[in-house]
Design an enzyme around this catalytic site. Structure first.
Site, PDB file in Angstrom:
ATOM      1  N   HIS A 185      -8.852  -3.604  -3.505  1.00 18.90           N
ATOM      2  CA  HIS A 185      -7.767  -2.802  -2.667  1.00 18.90           C
ATOM      3  C   HIS A 185      -8.148  -1.519  -2.567  1.00 18.90           C
ATOM      4  O   HIS A 185      -8.217  -0.822  -1.534  1.00 18.90           O
ATOM      5  CB  HIS A 185      -6.254  -3.075  -2.968  1.00 18.90           C
ATOM      6  N   GLU A 186      -8.507  -0.761  -3.766  1.00 18.05           N
ATOM      7  CA  GLU A 186      -8.631   0.510  -3.696  1.00 18.05           C
ATOM      8  C   GLU A 186     -10.204   1.024  -3.095  1.00 18.05           C
ATOM      9  O   GLU A 186     -10.359   1.893  -2.591  1.00 18.05           O
ATOM     10  CB  GLU A 186      -8.752   1.125  -5.273  1.00 18.05           C
TER      11      GLU A 186
ATOM     12  N   HIS B 177     -10.240   1.299   0.334  1.00 16.16           N
ATOM     13  CA  HIS B 177      -9.676   2.577   0.806  1.00 16.16           C
ATOM     14  C   HIS B 177     -10.686   3.744   0.653  1.00 16.16           C
ATOM     15  O   HIS B 177     -10.786   4.580   1.872  1.00 16.16           O
ATOM     16  CB  HIS B 177      -8.764   3.151  -0.243  1.00 16.16           C
TER      17      HIS B 177
ATOM     18  N   CYS C 262       0.907  -1.120  -0.110  1.00 18.95           N
ATOM     19  CA  CYS C 262      -0.302  -0.042   0.008  1.00 18.95           C
ATOM     20  C   CYS C 262       0.737   1.290  -0.214  1.00 18.95           C
ATOM     21  O   CYS C 262       1.803   1.230   0.728  1.00 18.95           O
ATOM     22  CB  CYS C 262      -0.946  -0.265   1.350  1.00 18.95           C
TER      23      CYS C 262
END
Length: 502
Positions: A467-468, A471, A425
């Protein structure tokens, strides 16, 4: 300088005062907000708020609504926005700079050639800007407006705001000089229009020690101006914004060879997200200088061309910085920032389409900076909160070079097998962690025109996208790791540059 040098310009005669920018500035002063505080209250990027305040960016209706709420203006900002829209001559062009006097419209002045040379030497940038102007209007042009604007830390608006409050850009530092005519024939007088901590607006006057020399209808002339800014004020980027019809645009960056500069470029417009330049940036290694050059013909009106660079040969005086320090220096928010734990604010699309495009432009710019500093064999991605913007937008660049843009995404279904693979990250890049994820995900997201869409991603791309998306919902990959499993130091990771394994 910037947009880390940002220079926008116009010439007279013929445009009205930007009533919305004037009213916004008045209410900001009434409430005692700094620009950074106003941007935070509105949930916008500080640099964009600054551009609207200075009149170099056209506000959207959504921006006006958020400003009205943040400043409690009692409808004054909504009224000012309606007035601005009513009197704006073209619905597709951004607002001109705030001015006390009219400036030339696009129908009267043409830039036959716009050429900029930026030279760096001993901690100082010197910009030489030359333009060949053609007056296609009905009246004489007697002055030309230029804007000198700096941003030392474009990924960290709070830090930039502190810098210019404590150490403002001064006229002595700039040392502005201007000339009229090929070969600097006649010195031009100039008059300050706006004098702010981080930017100056200046009228270049078609007059000087040899009298007055207006640019009459049908005539053309060269103008040239030059100024300096120290690297304490100027960051590693330079932007040209096409405000007037332009036939040729050219830029030259001149750096010492021992700095081993790496240079890249991004092109944005009112209707498209940031993309690499369509043509390559040339490089000429001559003696102790590396000179980078780029040009284009007939650039579209309102387009922006930004060059960025990294001095890879600059001595650090010690061991290489930690990966997290590198990422922080590139404008990536680090994991101690509480912003990474908040759910990002959704876009109201298509009403906020312009705002969404601007955020994506910033994300692509951050990706370009990061990609210059690290090799990503598995692809890469970045979410708006990671660059300090509280909006639900993220981009992913796959290992095959595909670009994926997501607004308001949410994972609504997972399928197939689960496996564990190492992830990194940008917000805590000193470690890598094994994260279990599904091979297939279905993501609901919003298109720029407001349509709801469901897209399926699989394998490595699914992992990147998940993953994004995490976020944007305040989740980090360490939250997904199995109990008892800890990230490993990046020094122990052996997968850099390799692809996903399935």
């Amino acid at each position: 300088m910037t947009d880390r040098a940002r220079i926008t310009d116009a010439a007279e005669p013929g445009a009205e005062v930007n009533v919305f920018a004037v009213e916004l500035e008045r209410w900001r002063d009434v409430r005692g907000f700094s620009r950074a505080a106003l941007a935070k209250a509105m949930g916008y990027d500080r640099s964009y708020v600054s551009k609207v305040l200075s009149g170099t960016e056209r506000p959207s209706e959504a921006f006006a609504r958020h400003a009205e709420v943040a400043l409690r203006a009692g409808g004054a900002l909504r009224t000012a926005y309606r007035g601005f829209e009513t009197h704006r001559p073209g619905k597709s062009r951004p607002a001109p700079p705030v001015a006390d006097h009219p400036v030339a419209g696009t129908g009267s002045l043409v830039v036959d050639h716009d050429d900029a040379t930026l030279r760096y030497e001993d901690g100082v940038y010197r910009l030489t800007q030359r333009r060949r102007l053609v007056n296609q209007g009905a009246g004489p042009i007697t002055r030309y407006l230029i804007r000198i604007s700096v941003d030392r830390y474009p990924g960290d608006p709070e830090r930039s705001n502190r810098l210019y409050s404590e150490n403002p850009l001064t006229w002595d530092e700039i040392g502005l000089r201007a000339w009229h005519g090929r070969g600097r024939t006649n010195p031009m007088d100039w008059a300050a229009h706006h004098d702010r901590d981080a930017f100056k607006e200046v009228w270049l006057l078609f007059s000087g020690e040899h009298g007055h020399f207006p640019l009459y209808p049908g005539e053309s002339c060269w103008i040239e101006y030059e100024y300096t800014v120290s690297e304490a004020h100027w960051g590693n980027w330079f932007q040209r914004a096409v405000r007037l019809p332009t036939r040729t645009l050219s830029v030259c960056l001149d750096f010492p060879a021992d700095l081993s500069a790496a240079v890249w470029g991004l092109h944005t417009s009112m209707t498209a997200q940031a993309m690499p330049f369509a043509t390559a940036i040339g490089r000429d290694d001559t003696g102790d200088r590396h000179v980078f050059s780029w040009s284009c013909e007939d650039p579209p009106l309102h387009a922006r061309y930004r060059l960025e660079w990294d001095f890879r040969g600059r001595a650090t005086g010690g061991p290489p910085p930690a990966p997290s320090v590198v990422m922080a220096s590139l404008g990536v928010v680090q994991d101690t920032d509480p912003a990474l734990r908040r759910v990002a604010r959704r876009f109201d699309l298509p009403a906020e389409a312009e705002d969404a495009r601007r955020v994506v432009t910033e994300l692509n710019s951050a990706c370009e900076r990061v990609a210059q500093a690290h090799t990503f064999g598995k692809g890469m991605g970045i979410a708006a909160p990671q660059i300090g913007i509280d909006r639900a937008a993220a981009i992913v660049r796959t290992p095959d070079g595909e670009a994926i843009t997501l607004f308001n995404p949410a994972i609504i279904e997972q399928a197939g097998d689960f496996d564990e693979q190492y992830e990194g990250c940008l917000s805590f890049f000193d470690v890598r962690g094994q994260v279990p994820r599904a091979h297939v995900i279905h993501v609901e997201h919003t298109t720029i025109d407001g349509q709801t869409k469901i897209t399926m991603f699989d394998r490595g791309v699914a992992r990147l996208v998940a993953h994004e998306v995490d976020h944007l919902h305040g989740t980090l990959y360490v939250d997904r790791m199995r109990a008892g499993v800890e990230p490993i130091p990046v020094e122990q990771y052996r997968g850099t540059g390799s692809t996903w394994k399935y």
